[in-house]
Scaffold this active site. Structure first.
Site, PDB file in Angstrom:
ATOM      1  N   GLY A  34       2.415   1.960  10.907  1.00 52.58           N
ATOM      2  CA  GLY A  34       3.357   3.074  10.805  1.00 52.58           C
ATOM      3  C   GLY A  34       4.044   3.406  12.117  1.00 52.58           C
ATOM      4  CD  GLU A  46      -2.988   5.221   6.800  1.00 53.19           C
ATOM      5  OE1 GLU A  46      -2.954   5.309   5.555  1.00 53.19           O
ATOM      6  OE2 GLU A  46      -2.114   4.618   7.461  1.00 53.19           O
ATOM      7  CG  ASN A  57      -1.763   1.222   1.343  1.00 51.44           C
ATOM      8  OD1 ASN A  57      -1.773   2.055   0.425  1.00 51.44           O
ATOM      9  ND2 ASN A  57      -2.474   1.358   2.441  1.00 51.44           N
ATOM     10  CG  HIS A 116      -5.966   1.817   4.965  1.00 48.91           C
ATOM     11  ND1 HIS A 116      -5.491   2.737   5.873  1.00 48.91           N
ATOM     12  CD2 HIS A 116      -5.002   0.884   4.812  1.00 48.91           C
ATOM     13  CE1 HIS A 116      -4.272   2.374   6.234  1.00 48.91           C
ATOM     14  NE2 HIS A 116      -3.950   1.248   5.606  1.00 48.91           N
ATOM     15  CB  SER A 133       5.047  -2.337  12.020  1.00 48.27           C
ATOM     16  OG  SER A 133       4.672  -0.994  12.321  1.00 48.27           O
ATOM     17  CE  LYS A 161      -0.196   3.041   4.771  1.00 51.67           C
ATOM     18  NZ  LYS A 161      -0.152   3.088   6.210  1.00 51.67           N
ATOM     19  CD  GLU A 163      -3.614  -2.658   7.037  1.00 51.26           C
ATOM     20  OE1 GLU A 163      -2.485  -2.855   6.571  1.00 51.26           O
ATOM     21  OE2 GLU A 163      -4.266  -1.641   6.796  1.00 51.26           O
TER      22      GLU A 163
HETATM   23  P1  13P Z   1       2.938   0.124   7.741  1.00 53.08           P
HETATM   24  O1  13P Z   1       3.458  -1.156   7.097  1.00 53.08           O
HETATM   25  O2  13P Z   1       3.726   1.341   7.309  1.00 53.08           O
HETATM   26  O3  13P Z   1       2.768  -0.015   9.205  1.00 53.08           O
HETATM   27  O4  13P Z   1       1.458   0.368   7.118  1.00 53.08           O
HETATM   28  C1  13P Z   1       0.538  -0.664   7.151  1.00 53.08           C
HETATM   29  C2  13P Z   1      -0.644  -0.292   6.350  1.00 53.08           C
HETATM   30  O5  13P Z   1      -1.398   0.597   6.710  1.00 53.08           O
HETATM   31  C3  13P Z   1      -0.877  -1.016   5.092  1.00 53.08           C
HETATM   32  O6  13P Z   1      -2.136  -0.747   4.578  1.00 53.08           O
END
Ligand code: 13P
Length: 251
Positions: free
Chosen positions: A176, A99, A8, A97, A215, A10, A170
């Site tokens: 992150g 976010e 992803n 997601h 992560s 982002k 997740e």
């Molecule tokens: P990270 O791998 O940066 O923690 O992000 C995970 C994520 O949100 C994948 O969609």
């Protein structure tokens, strides 16, 4: 079932930057995904076409969008339709997601609408679910996953193929932050997700891939992929550089 290794990206990378990363992936992987592994990149809308083109050099790789709006077309300023995504050469889309849930305020019901709409319009969907730290500490993991999946899966088309749907667990607190969930937490949550998929979808649940995200790094990917009910990973930060992502693709 093939293991799904998804990136992803982002809000990172322009079209040329994204294409260059895919080209580098393709070169380093010798032009094909490893046996038993599907590789999927969720790229920004503005990079979808460039990524799809660059993926011609990586056989078996797929591209997806990170969002869609659940309408054919219309007066929805700033939104992107399923047909626009498909026309870019993308075959997947992410829904739910964290976010988008937490920064953009998307509800479980809206996520369900998007998931059903995308599947009815020929896209494959990775539906993301996961609890916040507060929810986990309050003992609400099962309740949160139940509601996110109940509403997220409420509008699936009749006879959809289980291969067209993946669920990504997740935990919000692991995204992150560098804090990967413990193996037993991942195994527990994936067991819960599989059980809920069975409750809601019956025998098809066995063929729906459940991915872990939060992560995931080159040095923990193999251990996570070895856990029960983990059929792949969804990788953010560690997927941005080809060298790191390849170590996860081949873990
Ligand atoms: P990270 O791998 O940066 O923690 O992000 C995970 C994520 O949100 C994948 O969609």
């Amino acid at each position: 079932m093939q293991t799904l290794i998804a990136a992803n990206w982002k809000m990172f990378k322009t079209g040329p930057e994204a294409a260059a990363t895919v080209t580098s992936l393709a070169e380093k992987l010798g032009g094909a995904c490893p046996a038993g592994r599907d590789v999927l990149v969720f790229a920004p809308f503005t990079a979808l076409e460039a990524v799809a083109r660059a993926m011609n050099a990586l056989s078996g790789a797929m591209v997806g969008a990170q969002n869609l709006y659940p309408a054919e077309e219309g007066a929805f300023t700033g939104e992107i339709s399923a047909r626009m995504i498909s026309a870019c050469g993308a075959t997947w889309v992410l829904t739910g997601h964290s976010e988008r849930r937490h920064i953009l305020g998307e509800s479980n019901a809206f996520v369900g609408q998007k998931t059903g709409f995308a599947l009815r319009h020929g896209l494959r969907v990775t539906l993301c679910v996961g609890e916040t730290l507060d929810e986990r500490e309050a003992g609400k993991l099962k309740d949160v996953l139940t509601e996110q999946l109940r509403e997220g899966l409420a509008d699936l088309p009749e006879g959809f193929s289980p291969d067209a749907l993946a669920v990504a667990y997740e935990p919000v607190w692991a995204i992150g932050t560098g804090k990967t969930a413990l193996s037993e937490d991942i195994a527990d949550a994936h067991g819960l997700v599989r059980g809920l998929l069975k409750d809601f979808l019956g025998s098809q649940a066995q063929n729906i891939r459940v991915l872990y995200g939060g992560s995931v790094k080159p040095d923990n990917a193999a251990a996570i992929l070895a856990l029960d009910n983990v059929d792949g990973v969804l990788v953010g930060g560690a997927s941005l550089q080809a060298e790191n992502f390849i170590r996860i693709v081949t873990a």
